[in-house]
Design a protein around this motif. Structure first.
Motif, PDB file in Angstrom:
ATOM      1  N   LYS A  50      -9.700 -23.621 -10.845  1.00  0.00           N
ATOM      2  CA  LYS A  50     -10.770 -22.724 -11.268  1.00  0.00           C
ATOM      3  C   LYS A  50     -11.708 -22.461 -10.098  1.00  0.00           C
ATOM      4  CE  LYS A  50     -14.299 -22.110 -14.863  1.00  0.00           C
ATOM      5  NZ  LYS A  50     -14.976 -22.729 -16.027  1.00  0.00           N
ATOM      6  N   ASN A 105     -15.238 -21.061  -9.016  1.00  0.00           N
ATOM      7  CA  ASN A 105     -16.570 -20.758  -9.539  1.00  0.00           C
ATOM      8  C   ASN A 105     -17.391 -20.107  -8.430  1.00  0.00           C
ATOM      9  OD1 ASN A 105     -16.326 -22.175 -12.210  1.00  0.00           O
ATOM     10  ND2 ASN A 105     -16.004 -23.923 -10.866  1.00  0.00           N
ATOM     11  N   GLU A 123     -20.741 -18.627  -6.983  1.00  0.00           N
ATOM     12  CA  GLU A 123     -22.145 -18.860  -7.315  1.00  0.00           C
ATOM     13  C   GLU A 123     -23.089 -18.278  -6.270  1.00  0.00           C
ATOM     14  OE1 GLU A 123     -22.705 -23.054  -7.711  1.00  0.00           O
ATOM     15  OE2 GLU A 123     -22.227 -23.493  -5.630  1.00  0.00           O
ATOM     16  N   VAL A 178     -23.714 -20.101 -11.221  1.00  0.00           N
ATOM     17  CA  VAL A 178     -22.372 -19.532 -11.253  1.00  0.00           C
ATOM     18  C   VAL A 178     -22.447 -18.161 -11.925  1.00  0.00           C
ATOM     19  CG1 VAL A 178     -20.030 -19.775 -12.157  1.00  0.00           C
ATOM     20  CG2 VAL A 178     -21.249 -21.792 -11.308  1.00  0.00           C
ATOM     21  N   SER A 209     -16.213 -16.647 -12.701  1.00  0.00           N
ATOM     22  CA  SER A 209     -15.156 -17.632 -12.511  1.00  0.00           C
ATOM     23  C   SER A 209     -13.801 -16.952 -12.662  1.00  0.00           C
ATOM     24  CB  SER A 209     -15.265 -18.777 -13.529  1.00  0.00           C
ATOM     25  OG  SER A 209     -16.472 -19.496 -13.368  1.00  0.00           O
ATOM     26  N   GLY A 230     -12.100 -27.599 -10.616  1.00  0.00           N
ATOM     27  CA  GLY A 230     -12.910 -26.474 -10.160  1.00  0.00           C
ATOM     28  C   GLY A 230     -13.496 -26.664  -8.784  1.00  0.00           C
ATOM     29  N   TYR A 246     -16.447 -24.755  -6.062  1.00  0.00           N
ATOM     30  CA  TYR A 246     -17.614 -23.891  -6.107  1.00  0.00           C
ATOM     31  C   TYR A 246     -17.737 -23.146  -4.779  1.00  0.00           C
ATOM     32  CZ  TYR A 246     -18.884 -26.088 -10.468  1.00  0.00           C
ATOM     33  OH  TYR A 246     -18.870 -26.525 -11.770  1.00  0.00           O
TER      34      TYR A 246
END
Length: 305
Positions: A15, A17, A19, A24, A27, A67, A69
């Motif tokens: 995943k 994400n 941001e 966030v 996604s 996930g 980021y």
């Protein structure tokens, strides 16, 4: 049903994400076999772009399936002609070589600088290392080598070994650790079992290393079959998924992966940051807060999952 098929094919879904700051805004999911390198720029939401220090490619990694980021900024200039990567294409010539350095064919590919482009082998040949069927586009190294071998059956004289089977590495040992490419060099060479450079990587490619070896007085990490990177061009880390909080009486300085202070910016006391990995330098522990910057563990008062 789709998840069951992915498991049978050993596919991993990660995943992404995206941001702004700590919020966030979007996604998306990417799926592939472990070790596959994916260019994520097409996944970036419209109206945004990756920050300068953020990597544009990610390696599919089972330890990061929960996930990752990715930091973005809003586009100040929304004109597509100046922001789309396809408008800044670089051409590279690919030279297909046998293990004796004989050129059997060549082709031209193009893409954004430092992006990954898949390459097809010439007719009658296959890649010497099947996992590495791509090149990383370079604006400085426009001529690149890729090693191939015949796709048909060959008769091998029993008295001689193929050149590629001659191992130059000594004192090979098993190892399990996570490493990321990072060097001040523009490109990081990857060598095969014979010690020949077969392609180049840029910074921020992640690998699960399972074997190391010595060659010419230096230590190398095996990143794939017949593919090795000098350990001086990588750093080791431990994957974690947590948040850290800066001490109330400290403005935390930012460091590079060697522990050197690299930015004037400081993290505000009492602020909380997401971190996906930590590393040890001597007796000190560092936590990553951006792709290239880390905070010293002595400045962290709490951490929570």
């Amino acid at each position: 049903m789709k998840d069951e098929l992915n498991k049978k094919r050993n596919l991993i879904t990660m995943k992404l994400n995206f941001e702004i700051g700590d919020k966030v805004v979007s996604s998306s999911l990417i799926t592939g076999e472990e070790g596959l390198i994916v260019d994520i720029r097409s996944q970036v939401p419209e109206g945004y772009q990756l920050i300068e220090t953020e990597q544009s490619c990610f390696v599919i990694n089972s330890t990061m399936s929960e996930g990752v980021y990715i930091k973005m900024v809003e586009l100040k200039d929304k004109k597509p002609d100046s922001t789309r990567p396809e408008n800044n294409l670089v051409k590279n010539t690919i030279h297909f070589l046998t293990n004796t350095d004989k050129e059997v064919s060549r082709t031209t590919v193009q893409g954004a600088d430092k992006s990954k482009v898949k390459v097809m082998p010439p007719r009658g040949y296959k890649f010497a290392s099947p996992m590495w069927n791509f090149v990383v586009i370079s604006s400085t190294n426009v001529n690149q080598k890729m090693y191939v071998k015949s796709n048909g059956s060959t008769i091998t004289r029993p008295s001689a070994k193929p050149v590629e089977e001659l191992m130059v590495f000594q004192d090979t040992w098993q190892y399990s650790g996570y490493f990321t490419t990072f060097s001040t060099n523009t490109q990081i060479p990857v060598i095969n079992n014979s010690g020949k450079t077969i392609y180049y990587l840029t910074n921020n490619y992640d690998f699960h290393v399972r074997q190391m070896a010595n060659h010419a007085g230096q230590t190398f990490c095996q990143i794939a079959d017949s593919a090795w990177v000098n350990i001086t061009d990588m750093y080791e880390y431990q994957p974690i998924y947590t948040q850290i909080t800066i001490k109330q009486d400290v403005y935390a300085r930012l460091h590079d992966f060697r522990g050197n202070v690299v930015a004037r910016r400081q993290l505000t006391p009492g602020t909380t940051w997401y971190t996906d990995r930590k590393m040890n330098i001597g007796s000190s522990t560092y936590y990553r807060v951006t792709t290239t910057t880390w905070v010293d563990g002595k400045d962290v008062v709490t951490s929570r999952t």
